[in-house]
Design a protein around this motif. Structure first.
Motif, short mmCIF file in Angstrom:
data_model
loop_
_atom_site.label_atom_id
_atom_site.label_comp_id
_atom_site.label_asym_id
_atom_site.label_seq_id
_atom_site.Cartn_x
_atom_site.Cartn_y
_atom_site.Cartn_z
N PHE A 1 0.85 -1.18 0.00
CA PHE A 1 0.00 0.00 0.00
C PHE A 1 0.89 1.24 0.00
O PHE A 1 1.81 1.34 0.81
CB PHE A 1 -0.90 0.01 1.24
CG PHE A 1 -1.80 -1.19 1.34
CD1 PHE A 1 -3.05 -1.18 0.77
CD2 PHE A 1 -1.38 -2.34 2.00
CE1 PHE A 1 -3.89 -2.28 0.86
CE2 PHE A 1 -2.20 -3.44 2.10
CZ PHE A 1 -3.47 -3.42 1.53
N ASP B 1 -3.36 7.26 -2.72
CA ASP B 1 -3.68 5.94 -2.17
C ASP B 1 -3.65 4.93 -3.31
O ASP B 1 -4.53 4.92 -4.16
CB ASP B 1 -5.06 5.98 -1.54
CG ASP B 1 -5.31 4.85 -0.56
OD1 ASP B 1 -4.58 3.86 -0.61
OD2 ASP B 1 -6.25 4.97 0.24
N GLN C 1 -1.99 0.73 -4.61
CA GLN C 1 -1.46 -0.54 -4.11
C GLN C 1 -0.95 -1.42 -5.23
O GLN C 1 -1.31 -1.27 -6.39
CB GLN C 1 -2.50 -1.28 -3.28
CG GLN C 1 -3.79 -1.59 -4.02
CD GLN C 1 -4.77 -2.33 -3.14
OE1 GLN C 1 -4.61 -3.52 -2.90
NE2 GLN C 1 -5.79 -1.64 -2.66
N ASP D 1 -2.51 -1.62 5.38
CA ASP D 1 -2.82 -0.34 4.74
C ASP D 1 -2.79 0.77 5.79
O ASP D 1 -3.79 1.08 6.43
CB ASP D 1 -4.20 -0.41 4.08
CG ASP D 1 -4.53 0.87 3.33
OD1 ASP D 1 -3.67 1.77 3.28
OD2 ASP D 1 -5.64 0.96 2.80
#
Length: 621
Positions: free
Chosen positions: A88, A390, A392, A463
């Motif tokens: 993450f 954000d 991943q 996360d």
């Protein structure tokens, strides 16, 4: 903000990024598209990846008028039932110096361009210097056999030796000519394919020069842009047994900035001005600190190794007049530290916090520290338009093992990351990789390149990205809670995220977000936090007289140096407030509320005790 990743995750065990987050204190406080084969260039007191120098990632991906458009690709799912890893992250680029998305957000918050720059470059000043760089040579392309030149908006004239020297020809508006490198000189062919002048022109000692009048420009596909400033110099040289040519653009520094394609021209004025000053500073530093490049015969290149220069495409593009105005408004301004022009590194997004140069590029070695390139909080990054807040990446254990093998050697199948050392901004400095047959240490840069991460600010299998109202409060606190040590978690009455210094709670019912820390936070945890008698916090920690106070749904916690922090609730608290609390005769509490063994309650204070027997009125003992 992009949507948060799902909570489901196939994990390799509890040791993946486990334990307390350890930040390096070598620095004072507390990048671009991924380049897998980064070269290393000596830039200052150390080594930095050349493709991350200033503009790598600085072309602000995710905006419509930028050459790098789009958003982070969705993470590949880890197959069900397999051992896998999910990474993450936040940010896009190297995370050193100014964040362009951060500058945009701070400008939206009313910050001036000087305040923005001084936030990212610690201890610096913004102003004019007595000996500015006036001209520079921009390398547009090299190692070419043929270069095409099209005339736009008027004719382009070709000369030998110098502008106005021996005339080769005139490219008509709308036509394209070819310039080919030959041992005997430049073979120029017009739009009909005819050899201009029936001969070659110039040579190794006599350049071919292209000039353009007012309103005209030369478009060169090999350079990737059109040019209306300065002049174009075609240079002939021998390389690898054959004759090649390069194209260099000498021009004034301020005119160079008109074509700097590092930030969308539609952005806020203060952000544009900050970018103009950062670009001018970087170019000035490059000219002063580095000898001309041998391959390009230039002071600075036009790509991500230095800064993205797109010539007329910038000032002639959408809102180009706004960018030109920002350059003019800041004319001559550079960023200095103790009188010297700094190396103004910048990247597209820092994920909310930059990191120190020695941590990102030099494994935390303080010998490479630069006083103005330290880890700094960036409260401007958290924007709905920013696609890099954000993201991943996901890999099976087998896939990750193969990707890490060039850096770890043979350690068997990767099982976890038992030790992770981070900079103050969260980027991984070094990590221990545990395999089925051994362990190895890798740098954060190696991990980033191996997994194709957009930035080195990575959390492994947890996360810990900060988001939503908790992120808003964190930014307002200028990152004072430190790095997150947990993901955002659901708790009774709202949510919570834990940090190096305390935790931030979101009271969903009252819409309040509170940072608890120190003795008050320890007492809150001792009385079972949101699940206990106090419930969720309803107000920030505030100073009261000789101590501090925090309010909660079911009571309050009062703290004073020497007597500690103590929780009060129920009938004891009511009696205490009836006697003016800390301003009354009892002073601060010296114990929390406790049972008397017979259904009643009591608490001790500096100057007495409140006793509330079951079924009777409370009294002060």
């Amino acid at each position: 903000m992009t949507g948060r990743p799902g909570a489901g995750l196939n994990r390799v065990g509890a040791d993946a990024d486990a334990g307390d987050v350890r930040t390096t204190r070598g620095s004072t406080r507390i990048a671009g598209t991924l380049v897998c084969a980064l070269t290393v260039a000596v830039l200052f007191a150390g080594v930095a990846p050349s493709a991350l120098a200033a503009g790598e990632g600085a072309t602000v991906p995710g905006v419509a008028d930028d050459p790098f458009t789009g958003s982070p690709a969705p993470a590949s799912p880890v197959p069900a039932g397999s051992s896998g890893f999910r990474f993450f992250g936040s940010g896009f680029g190297h995370g050193i110096g100014m964040s362009q998305w951060g500058a945009y957000g701070l400008a939206q918050m009313g910050w001036s361009h000087k305040r923005i720059l001084k936030q990212f470059y610690r201890g610096t000043r913004v102003g004019r210097i007595s000996d500015p760089v006036s001209r520079l040579r921009v390398g547009l392309t090299w190692d070419e056999r043929v270069i095409h030149v099209s005339a736009k908006g008027g004719p382009v004239k070709l000369w030998v030796g110098s502008a106005g020297g021996r005339k080769v020809g005139r490219i008509p508006d709308g036509r394209t000519w070819k310039v080919r490198a030959k041992a005997s000189g430049f073979a120029v062919r017009n739009h009909d394919g005819s050899l201009v002048g029936g001969q070659t022109w110039g040579g190794e000692s006599f350049d071919l020069i292209a000039t353009y009048g007012r309103g005209a420009r030369a478009s060169v596909p090999e350079g990737g842009a059109s040019y209306n400033r300065g002049r174009l110099e075609f240079e002939l040289y021998r390389s690898g047994g054959s004759w090649k040519e390069r194209l260099v653009l000498p021009l004034d520094l301020e005119q160079y900035l008109y074509g700097l394609g590092e930030m969308p021209s539609s952005w806020s004025v203060a952000a544009l001005r900050a970018q103009a000053v950062a670009g001018r500073t970087f170019a000035t530093s490059r000219v002063r600190r580095s000898a001309p490049g041998v391959q390009c015969n230039c002071d600075i290149t036009d790509g991500t190794n230095d800064q993205v220069y797109i010539g007329f495409n910038k000032e002639g593009g959408t809102d180009g007049n706004r960018w030109v105005a920002a350059v003019n408004d800041t004319r001559g301004q550079v960023v200095t530290h103790r009188g010297s022009v700094i190396q103004a590194f910048y990247a597209a997004s820092d994920g909310g916090h930059s990191d120190a140069v020695e941590d990102v590029w030099h494994g935390g070695n303080d010998a490479y520290a630069v006083p103005y390139l330290k880890a700094e909080c960036d409260p401007g990054e958290d924007l709905a338009a920013n696609p890099w807040t954000d993201w991943q990446k996901s890999y099976t254990a087998g896939e990750l093992t193969n990707r890490l093998a060039p850096y770890t050697g043979s350690i068997g199948t990767v099982r976890g990351f038992p030790r992770v050392r981070r900079g103050e901004g969260g980027r991984i400095i070094t990590a221990t990789v545990r395999g089925s047959t051994g362990s190895a240490s890798i740098t954060g840069s190696e991990l980033r390149w191996a997994i194709g991460a957009w930035d080195g600010r990575i959390w492994i299998n947890k996360d810990k990205n900060i988001a939503g109202p908790i992120r808003d409060r964190y930014d307002a606190l200028m990152c004072r809670p430190g790095l997150p040590t947990s993901r955002i978690e659901r708790v009774e009455g709202g949510s919570r995220q834990r940090f190096e210094r305390g935790a931030i709670f979101r009271n969903g019912g009252q819409g309040v977000t509170v940072w608890l820390r120190g003795a008050i936070y320890r007492e809150y945890r001792a009385v079972k936090g949101p699940k206990g008698r106090l419930g969720m916090p309803t107000g920030q920690i505030v100073d009261i007289g000789a101590g501090t106070r925090a309010l909660f749904e079911g009571g309050r916690i009062l703290a004073r140096p020497g007597s500690g922090a103590h929780a009060l609730w129920g009938r004891v608290l009511g009696k205490y407030l009836d006697h003016n609390g800390t301003d009354g005769p009892l002073g601060f509490p010296t114990s929390r509320v406790r049972g008397d063994g017979n259904g009643g309650s009591l608490a001790d204070f500096e100057h007495g005790t409140i006793v509330c027997p079951d079924g009777q009125s409370c009294r002060i003992a």
